[in-house]
Write a protein that holds these residues in place. Structure first.
Motif, PDB file in Angstrom:
ATOM      1  N   LYS B 321       0.842  -1.251  -0.007  1.00 10.88           N
ATOM      2  CA  LYS B 321      -0.031  -0.056   0.216  1.00 10.88           C
ATOM      3  C   LYS B 321       0.677   1.114   0.041  1.00 10.88           C
ATOM      4  O   LYS B 321       0.692   2.030  -0.828  1.00 10.88           O
ATOM      5  CB  LYS B 321      -0.945  -0.026   1.196  1.00 10.88           C
ATOM      6  CG  LYS B 321      -2.031   0.806   1.255  1.00 10.88           C
ATOM      7  CD  LYS B 321      -2.970   0.487   2.518  1.00 10.88           C
ATOM      8  CE  LYS B 321      -3.884   1.481   2.657  1.00 10.88           C
ATOM      9  NZ  LYS B 321      -4.970   1.232   3.613  1.00 10.88           N
ATOM     10  N   TYR B 323       4.051   1.181  -0.900  1.00 11.07           N
ATOM     11  CA  TYR B 323       4.695   1.494  -2.194  1.00 11.07           C
ATOM     12  C   TYR B 323       3.854   1.894  -3.474  1.00 11.07           C
ATOM     13  O   TYR B 323       4.277   2.973  -4.190  1.00 11.07           O
ATOM     14  CB  TYR B 323       5.488   0.137  -2.495  1.00 11.07           C
ATOM     15  CG  TYR B 323       6.029   0.176  -3.856  1.00 11.07           C
ATOM     16  CD1 TYR B 323       7.171   0.848  -3.946  1.00 11.07           C
ATOM     17  CD2 TYR B 323       5.366  -0.390  -4.990  1.00 11.07           C
ATOM     18  CE1 TYR B 323       7.767   0.605  -5.275  1.00 11.07           C
ATOM     19  CE2 TYR B 323       6.048  -0.514  -6.174  1.00 11.07           C
ATOM     20  CZ  TYR B 323       7.278   0.250  -6.207  1.00 11.07           C
ATOM     21  OH  TYR B 323       7.924  -0.022  -7.487  1.00 11.07           O
ATOM     22  N   PHE B 324       2.857   1.392  -3.576  1.00  8.83           N
ATOM     23  CA  PHE B 324       1.973   1.712  -4.778  1.00  8.83           C
ATOM     24  C   PHE B 324       1.110   3.105  -4.574  1.00  8.83           C
ATOM     25  O   PHE B 324       1.516   3.865  -5.484  1.00  8.83           O
ATOM     26  CB  PHE B 324       0.644   0.727  -4.742  1.00  8.83           C
ATOM     27  CG  PHE B 324       0.793  -0.587  -5.094  1.00  8.83           C
ATOM     28  CD1 PHE B 324       1.778  -0.673  -6.308  1.00  8.83           C
ATOM     29  CD2 PHE B 324       0.552  -1.658  -4.413  1.00  8.83           C
ATOM     30  CE1 PHE B 324       2.178  -2.140  -6.533  1.00  8.83           C
ATOM     31  CE2 PHE B 324       0.885  -2.936  -5.023  1.00  8.83           C
ATOM     32  CZ  PHE B 324       1.815  -3.146  -5.943  1.00  8.83           C
ATOM     33  N   THR B 325       0.976   3.651  -3.248  1.00  3.07           N
ATOM     34  CA  THR B 325       0.581   5.051  -3.190  1.00  3.07           C
ATOM     35  C   THR B 325       1.773   6.188  -3.717  1.00  3.07           C
ATOM     36  O   THR B 325       1.076   7.166  -4.186  1.00  3.07           O
ATOM     37  CB  THR B 325       0.203   5.505  -1.735  1.00  3.07           C
ATOM     38  OG1 THR B 325       0.808   4.480  -0.816  1.00  3.07           O
ATOM     39  CG2 THR B 325      -1.275   5.612  -1.594  1.00  3.07           C
ATOM     40  N   TRP B 332      -2.972   2.891  -7.470  1.00  6.79           N
ATOM     41  CA  TRP B 332      -2.638   2.046  -6.394  1.00  6.79           C
ATOM     42  C   TRP B 332      -3.765   1.128  -5.795  1.00  6.79           C
ATOM     43  O   TRP B 332      -3.523  -0.205  -5.606  1.00  6.79           O
ATOM     44  CB  TRP B 332      -2.000   2.639  -5.304  1.00  6.79           C
ATOM     45  CG  TRP B 332      -3.064   3.778  -4.433  1.00  6.79           C
ATOM     46  CD1 TRP B 332      -3.372   4.733  -4.662  1.00  6.79           C
ATOM     47  CD2 TRP B 332      -3.636   3.027  -3.256  1.00  6.79           C
ATOM     48  NE1 TRP B 332      -4.447   5.090  -3.547  1.00  6.79           N
ATOM     49  CE2 TRP B 332      -4.520   4.161  -2.619  1.00  6.79           C
ATOM     50  CE3 TRP B 332      -3.487   1.735  -2.507  1.00  6.79           C
ATOM     51  CZ2 TRP B 332      -5.115   3.620  -1.721  1.00  6.79           C
ATOM     52  CZ3 TRP B 332      -4.175   1.712  -1.233  1.00  6.79           C
ATOM     53  CH2 TRP B 332      -4.977   2.697  -0.898  1.00  6.79           C
ATOM     54  N   ALA B 335      -3.820  -1.675  -8.032  1.00  5.75           N
ATOM     55  CA  ALA B 335      -2.663  -2.814  -8.018  1.00  5.75           C
ATOM     56  C   ALA B 335      -3.086  -3.659  -6.688  1.00  5.75           C
ATOM     57  O   ALA B 335      -2.918  -4.652  -6.744  1.00  5.75           O
ATOM     58  CB  ALA B 335      -1.443  -1.929  -7.672  1.00  5.75           C
ATOM     59  N   LEU B 336      -3.516  -2.950  -5.610  1.00  5.36           N
ATOM     60  CA  LEU B 336      -3.832  -3.420  -4.425  1.00  5.36           C
ATOM     61  C   LEU B 336      -5.052  -4.426  -4.764  1.00  5.36           C
ATOM     62  O   LEU B 336      -4.748  -5.859  -4.138  1.00  5.36           O
ATOM     63  CB  LEU B 336      -4.285  -2.489  -3.497  1.00  5.36           C
ATOM     64  CG  LEU B 336      -4.017  -2.964  -1.975  1.00  5.36           C
ATOM     65  CD1 LEU B 336      -2.595  -3.150  -1.726  1.00  5.36           C
ATOM     66  CD2 LEU B 336      -4.534  -1.897  -1.089  1.00  5.36           C
TER      67      LEU B 336
END
Lengths: 299, 373
Positions: B321, B323-325, B332, B335-336
């Motif tokens: 979370k 990393y993607f944010t 993100w 992705a999550l």
């Protein structure tokens, strides 16, 4: 004369495997003391009372009646089981076999009649868990074992003892308890499978495990409902041996449809029909009884 | 029987705790002893982030205890976490003293703003750390006890129970949003200055909080493991698999559930109390139903009924979370979401399922359970 009397005190006296906690004891005492017909019974010395099987039978069912919506499931039934006896009960569908089991274990309440455990304990006054605790165990038709536990753990969980939360949290297996589990593993023939997950057992093995779980509760009377349904012939033979090995130590009532199986274990057979006893005796006597032939065997 | 006995036979847990121990030693050293410009330096931001992950991991363990071992799918565990957080937040608010914007020596800023003249009765005593610490476990414990007593006694199970846990946390969220409740309304509690006299912004305090989270996770994990390996733990699994049968052999199912459920909620409160000083705020958003659902997802990703899987899941999902944010702020959530779908499809037993498969292959012979002797 009121054999119903001190069922609560009977329970306390029989301190063998069933240790009543003080609250349970107080509750049973309270429950008994509130009975209008025996206001002064708590004066009686508890030492005088115990599970009384001096006359032979461990189970007395007398003049029992139950009806469901007008259908008489049990009709003036009289049925006795001797201590240590292995008894088979047969009968066509709807004869009242399962209803009778339900009444003994407190699941169903009869309309009239009496059910006594020994001469003094009135089962109709006890709740389901109380009946289980005084030593009447029941195996249901469909085996339900704990699939994700090993065979050993299944027996451990079923073991008689203090089952409240904190004692269970701190419980450790004593050597004696371990021996008892090993003994039962031997009786049900699953010693090799002790560490296997119960879910991986065959149908027959699950049935034996379930009987083993009953034995862990040290019952005096075992009610076994259709133990060989769905079993292979070898498994049936093994089950017959198992049940035969229990007689003497436990009283066993077996309800079964399979005639070959009944023939292989029965000393005494009771034939139920329309909620009442049609015939009782050895397998030969029963088989040659023309009424039995008519309703059941001669089909 | 030593304190580590519950870890016997729990390879996953041993590895997980060893990693936590390693991180707990390395990170403070790299943060405090290695100077700022050095490539080995770990920033205070990272320390706090890790501390946050560890408190989430403890929360995930408490969910796995009731879901994995007792079969209660709680969609409201965030409520216990948030209650523990609020208890800690109240203590931190009282510590501000007269350093608030309005400079009132007793009243927190939001009360001055609302024109309140005196402290509500339930705020009294929260200036004492010991009382606040007690409330951190007692408040969630009490809520769980009352809720559980009503629910388990009435034999509410399965999806119905899940729904009412969801309703519980939703109702609390609505209540805490109200200014009249006296918990700062939608702003919650924030602007904390110090804890036990130590400045919350100082590196050393941050490291201490991180270490406290690691310690709480280790102790909490071992406590849960201890319950799970006791006979009570086996009864719990029996209830999960065949509740009626367990009742029939003489266990008081409602009481077993109540005891483990309440313990789980108390531990979740501890996780919340460690979370709040590290993130610096607690607001009603923590009660949001979505939070509670998300934390069930952590457990599912990590692997249910393993305990250590919950830790792995919580840390990985939250790292993802974070990393993607940062990497794709717009995408993100996708992705999550994709991660969850993939794990559910390919790893039904979670990440821990992978380890377990490998372990089983290595030790082909049936493991003898002498651990219980």
């Amino acid at each position: 004369m009121s054999p119903a009397s001190q069922s609560a005190r009977d329970l306390m006296r029989r301190d063998r495997a069933f240790d009543f906690s003080s609250q349970q004891r107080a509750w049973l005492q309270f429950k008994e003391s509130m009975r209008r017909d025996r206001q002064f019974d708590f004066m009686v010395n508890v030492k005088d009372l115990e599970l009384d099987i001096s006359h032979g039978p461990i189970l007395y069912i007398e003049d029992l009646n139950v009806s469901f919506d007008g259908f008489k499931a049990i009709d003036h039934l009289n049925f006795y089981v001797d201590a240590g006896e292995l008894r088979c009960v047969i009968g066509p569908n709807g004869a009242g076999k399962t209803t009778m089991m339900d009444i003994i274990t407190g699941k169903t309440r009869p309309d009239s009649g009496s059910v006594y455990f020994g001469q003094k304990i009135d089962l109709l006054r006890l709740s389901e868990p109380e009946i289980a605790e005084i030593g009447i165990g029941r195996k249901f038709q469909k085996p339900t074992v704990f699939e994700h536990h090993t065979v050993f753990e299944n027996l451990e969980l079923a073991m008689a003892g203090d089952k409240r939360v904190f004692p269970t949290l701190f419980a450790r297996l004593s050597g004696e308890q371990r021996e008892r589990i090993d003994e039962v593993l031997g009786i049900i023939g699953l010693g090799e499978q002790a560490q296997r997950e119960a879910g991986a057992l065959s149908h027959g093995q699950k049935q034996w495990l379930e009987i083993g779980m009953l034995l862990m509760q040290n019952p005096l009377l075992l009610l076994v409902d259709e133990p060989v349904a769905g079993m292979t012939h070898q498994e049936m033979d093994r089950t017959a041996e198992l049940l035969l090995s229990l007689q003497g130590k436990h009283s066993v009532v077996v309800v079964e449809h399979d005639m070959d199986f009944v023939r292989s274990i029965a000393r005494r057979v009771t034939v139920l029909h329309q909620g009442t006893v049609l015939a009782e005796g050895s397998m030969e006597q029963v088989q040659n009884d023309p009424r039995v032939v008519e309703v059941y065997l001669g089909e | 029987m030593g304190p580590l006995t519950p870890l016997r036979g729990d390879t996953g847990g041993q590895v997980m705790l060893a990693v936590v121990l390693l991180v707990a030693i390395a990170v403070p050293v790299l943060n405090l002893a290695v100077p700022d410009g050095n490539p080995w330096h770990v920033s205070t931001y990272t320390v706090t982030l890790l501390g946050k992950y560890l408190s989430y991991a403890l929360l995930a363990v408490t969910v796995d205890l009731v879901w994995g071992y007792l079969g209660i799918l709680s969609l409201g565990h965030g409520a216990f976490f948030a209650l523990g957080g609020y208890a800690m937040g109240m203590y931190l608010m009282r510590q501000i003293g007269d350093r608030g914007v309005y400079g009132d020596p007793v009243l927190p800023d939001f009360m001055v703003f609302l024109n309140w003249k005196e402290l509500p009765w339930f705020w009294h005593g929260f200036d004492m750390f010991w009382l606040a610490a007690l409330m951190v476990v007692l408040l969630p414990g009490l809520l769980a006890f009352v809720f559980g007593w009503l629910a388990f006694r009435s034999r509410v199970t399965g999806v119905y129970l899940s729904i009412i846990t969801q309703a519980l946390t939703y109702a609390l969220m609505l209540a805490f949003f109200r200014n009249e409740m006296g918990f700062g309304g939608n702003n919650g509690l924030t602007d904390f200055k110090d804890i036990l006299g130590f400045n919350l912004q100082a590196d050393s305090t941050r490291v201490a909080l991180f270490l406290a989270s690691a310690l709480a996770l280790a102790v909490g994990y071992i406590a849960c493991r201890w319950i799970v390996t006791s006979r009570l733990g086996r009864v719990a699994v029996a209830i999960r698999d065949a509740e009626a049968r367990t009742r029939f052999i003489g266990y008081r199912v409602d009481r077993v559930k109540l005891a483990i459920w309440t313990f789980s909620a108390m531990l979740a409160g501890v996780a919340g109390a460690l979370y709040v000083p590290q993130v610096g705020i607690i607001n009603p958003g923590e009660f949001a139903p979505l939070n509670s659902i998300e934390l069930v997802v952590w457990v599912a990703v990590g692997g249910r009924a393993t305990l250590y899987g919950a830790v792995v899941g919580a840390v990985l999902v939250n790292y993802g979370k974070t990393y993607f944010t940062g990497a794709f702020p717009e995408a993100w959530l996708f992705a999550l979401g994709g991660l969850f779908v993939l794990v559910t499809l390919l790893l039904p037993r979670g990440i821990a399922g992978l380890f377990r498969l490998r372990l089983r292959r290595r030790t082909e012979a049936p493991a003898v359970r002498e651990a219980r002797a």
